[in-house]
Scaffold this active site. Structure first.
Site, PDB file in Angstrom:
ATOM      1  N   VAL A  20      -8.254   0.726  -1.465  1.00 32.70           N
ATOM      2  CA  VAL A  20      -8.666   1.905  -2.238  1.00 32.70           C
ATOM      3  C   VAL A  20      -7.432   2.721  -2.593  1.00 32.70           C
ATOM      4  CG1 VAL A  20     -10.938   1.921  -1.130  1.00 32.70           C
ATOM      5  CG2 VAL A  20      -9.107   3.358  -0.188  1.00 32.70           C
ATOM      6  N   VAL A  21      -7.646   3.865  -3.204  1.00 33.44           N
ATOM      7  CA  VAL A  21      -6.565   4.704  -3.716  1.00 33.44           C
ATOM      8  C   VAL A  21      -5.567   5.064  -2.605  1.00 33.44           C
ATOM      9  CG1 VAL A  21      -7.880   6.847  -3.351  1.00 33.44           C
ATOM     10  CG2 VAL A  21      -6.099   6.776  -5.084  1.00 33.44           C
ATOM     11  N   HIS A  59       0.126  -5.681   2.982  1.00 37.67           N
ATOM     12  CA  HIS A  59       0.608  -5.136   1.714  1.00 37.67           C
ATOM     13  C   HIS A  59       0.837  -6.257   0.705  1.00 37.67           C
ATOM     14  CE1 HIS A  59       4.081  -3.019  -0.609  1.00 37.67           C
ATOM     15  NE2 HIS A  59       2.954  -2.953  -1.269  1.00 37.67           N
TER      16      HIS A  59
END
Length: 718
Positions: free
Chosen positions: A405-406, A455
């Site tokens: 998400v953001v 990541h």
């Protein structure tokens, strides 16, 4: 059994045919290491003696008892070999070639059964035989240029005589693996058969040569004689090839062009003289820093794969995944997971997000279908492996969750705490954050041991790296399972410890800091881009910031400045700040340092925009023409020093992890081997001296005390 070694055996079959079999003990694959080469020499001598002493041996079939034929030379031996003086390397290569030539000169017909991969030296062994029969499932090639060298076991000599100069140049300069149909088409192999018929077909070919039906001596003579090509045609073929390949390879990768020039030099010579010319060219390339760095990269990659395997042994199962946040990133993660065989639930809070994620996956799959890499049925299977949802209904079956998400701590805290309530204990939760501390994000969880960072880099389907980030409370099984999932997705995982920016962003932003300083002092951003692209980067820093997104960059820079204020905090307003204030975010809104227009293929094309200079003029000194070496030093020193600090801070475990993270994560020039290799090639003391030359630019340019000590004591990282 007439020869019984640890890598090669030779036994006599019916009808006077000897079987020379490669089966390197203690290894999963066959490769040409010192043992295998010595045994090939001995086995050939035994065969030669048997042929001369009696009529028992009338032909030879070469096979492999492993799933591959021979993967190539043992690259772990290259570092020591390449360190030899050039003349010694030439003579050693000529001596090794004598082994293959002795096999080629056996006074009976020979044929190779290529059952699997035969690359580099493995395929050069095949070229030394009279006939090559290939399994329809095998692959062959001469990929040595990928290591900064070219074939050195007679490959440039035999290949050019077998398939012609044009085809040989394409195979050798391109370095590709080739399927059976392509190998047959150019004449690199003589027959292609189903795998189960390979041995029988190869024996049959030798029998036909023994009976005189096939003239093996005439076929062999073509490889021993000069290339039959008129001088004018030679000049045209080689000159056009050199121009084309030089344009494609670029100035930083000399091996492809040198390979062509080597073929040109030896095309008028007989085999043995031609092989000596090849050996000289091979040695010249082996002594280059490009070859040494690319071989180092290969070995680093092997070390990384071994580390991943060690982690996988401790991992839990990953049969069902989930991604939170559909969008472009979530859609890319879902696509990659499903494509590589791990079904995935894609959850978002609204239908618009789901549609965006599914469309991203469909777009990527449609490209594969249009390029004939996939058929429509397979596309349907992959899409069916992505289950879109607005609820947590099926999350009790999930093994790994990727939160995407953001990039906001509060939002991520809320989402992670919520999903934890809907998954079974032991389910691994990960966050695809690029900058936020994993330890901080774990504060929202009841089971922080089940949580770590994962990541991905954008675009997910193209970028090979995944940073697996260990938080303070992440368990070893959590890290291991996340590494396993990254591997299942076809990615290269690098395990790093938690810190602002982790590895890749932590070392990238000092590089951008060097760029900001150059512009402040009057450098032209276009010239900086050109210099760094010539240095080897796929794009210069201004262009890279536009691609990353200047708003994204400014946000990440803030995180870095907060985490490392002494080095990464700035006391001046930069050109990047001006871009951000004027909402020039780069490619995402078609204007940043450059303007972006759509080309004929629908891709963004950068165009110089004069208004950029007008906008940034108030924060930049009067225009100044910096030397290329000055630009390179001011850009590279901050990045390289930060990589050193990451090693000293134990953010990454090894120099190999650090260098591979940069190669795979930010496109560090592969021929330079990574930041640590770059420092070592320069010499630690020379690098420290260069840093001191720029000491007035501040802490970004200050070597660590440990680096100074290593330099003074003559130590190295590798």
């Amino acid at each position: 059994m007439i020869y019984d070694g640890s890598a090669i055996t030779v036994k006599l079959l019916d009808d006077g045919i000897a079987q020379l079999d490669f089966n390197l003990q203690g290894e999963s694959v066959n490769k040409f290491n010192r043992v295998t080469l010595e045994e090939l020499k001995q086995a050939t001598e035994v065969l030669q003696a048997a042929i001369q002493e009696s009529a028992d041996v009338k032909g030879v079939v070469v096979t492999s008892s492993k799933d591959v034929f021979i993967v190539g030379a043992d690259i772990t031996e290259f570092t020591e070999m390449f360190a030899l003086p050039e003349e010694e390397l030439v003579e050693g290569t000529v001596a090794t070639n004598a082994i293959f030539s002795a096999f080629e000169d056996l006074n009976v017909p020979t044929a190779v059964a290529i059952n699997g991969i035969a690359l580099g030296g493995g395929f050069e062994m095949c070229l030394a035989a009279d006939y090559r029969v290939m399994s329809a499932k095998a692959k062959v090639g001469l990929p040595e240029v990928k290591l900064g060298i070219f074939p050195g076991f007679g490959g440039t000599v035999r290949m050019s005589r077998l398939v012609g100069c044009d085809n040989a140049i394409e195979w050798i300069a391109g370095g590709a693996e080739n399927r059976a149909d392509a190998a047959l088409k150019v004449g690199a192999v003589d027959a292609v058969v189903a795998p189960e018929k390979l041995f029988e077909a190869t024996v049959d070919l030798v029998k036909r040569a023994i009976s005189g039906e096939l003239d093996y001596k005439a076929k062999r003579q073509e490889k021993l004689d000069p290339i039959k090509l008129p001088m004018m045609e030679q000049m045209m073929a080689f000159n056009s090839a050199i121009g084309f390949v030089a344009g494609k390879a670029g100035p930083n990768y000399p091996a492809p062009v040198t390979a062509i020039k080597t073929i040109q030099k030896h095309c008028g010579k007989k085999r043995d003289d031609a092989i000596r010319i090849e050996a000289k060219g091979f040695a010249k390339m082996a002594k280059t820093s490009v070859a040494q760095n690319l071989v180092g990269l290969f070995l680093n990659d092997q070390a990384l794969k071994k580390t991943a395997k060690d982690f996988e042994r401790k991992a839990g199962k990953v049969e069902q995944a989930a991604v939170l946040g559909a969008g472009i990133m979530g859609g890319g993660i879902a696509y990659q997971s499903a494509l590589k065989g791990t079904p995935i639930i894609m959850k978002d809070i609204n239908q618009a997000g789901i549609d965006l994620g599914l469309n991203e996956a469909k777009k990527l799959l449609s490209k594969r279908v249009s390029r004939k890499k996939m058929d429509a049925d397979k596309m349907g299977d992959v899409l069916n492996a992505i289950k879109p949802t607005l609820s947590y209904g099926d999350f009790e079956t999930v093994d790994v969750v990727v939160e995407a998400v953001v990039e906001n701590v509060k939002v991520k805290h809320a989402v992670l705490a919520e999903v934890e309530k809907h998954v079974k204990p032991g389910t691994v939760l990960t966050s695809n954050t690029s900058t936020i501390s994993i330890t901080k994000l774990a504060e929202a969880l009841e089971r922080p041991e089940d949580f770590c960072g994962m990541h991905f880099f954008n675009p997910v389907h193209m970028m090979p790296l995944v940073e697996v980030i260990r938080g303070e409370k992440s368990s070893e099984e959590t890290i291991a399972t996340t590494v396993k999932y990254a591997k299942q997705m076809g990615k290269t995982p690098v395990v790093v410890n938690d810190c602002p920016g982790f590895l890749v962003n932590r070392v990238l932003f000092p590089y951008f800091g060097g760029f900001a300083g150059l512009l402040r002092d009057g450098a032209d951003f276009q010239k900086v881009d050109k210099v760094m692209e010539k240095f080897g980067w796929p794009m210069g820093p201004a262009y890279l910031m536009d691609v990353v997104g200047i708003d994204t960059g400014v946000h990440a820079e803030g995180v870095m400045a907060e985490g490392f204020p002494e080095r990464m905090g700035r006391d001046f307003k930069s050109a990047v700040d001006v871009m951000f204030e004027n909402e020039r975010y780069g490619q995402k809104n078609n204007i940043g340092f450059y303007k972006y227009e759509t080309d004929k293929k629908g891709k963004p094309k950068k165009v110089v925009d004069q208004s950029t200079y007008d906008l940034i003029a108030p924060v930049c000194a009067e225009s100044k023409d910096f030397e290329a070496d000055d630009i390179i030093a001011r850009m590279m020193i901050p990045m390289c020093l930060e990589v050193v600090r990451c090693l000293e801070d134990n953010i990454v475990e090894t120099p190999a992890d650090a260098d591979m993270g940069l190669i795979f994560g930010v496109g560090f020039p592969p021929f330079r081997g990574g930041a640590i290799r770059y420092i070592e090639e320069m010499g630690l003391q020379n690098f420290v001296d260069l840093c001191d030359k720029y000491a007035d630019l501040g802490p970004l340019y200050a070597p660590t005390e440990n680096l100074r000590k290593m330099a003074a004591e003559g130590k190295t990282f590798y």
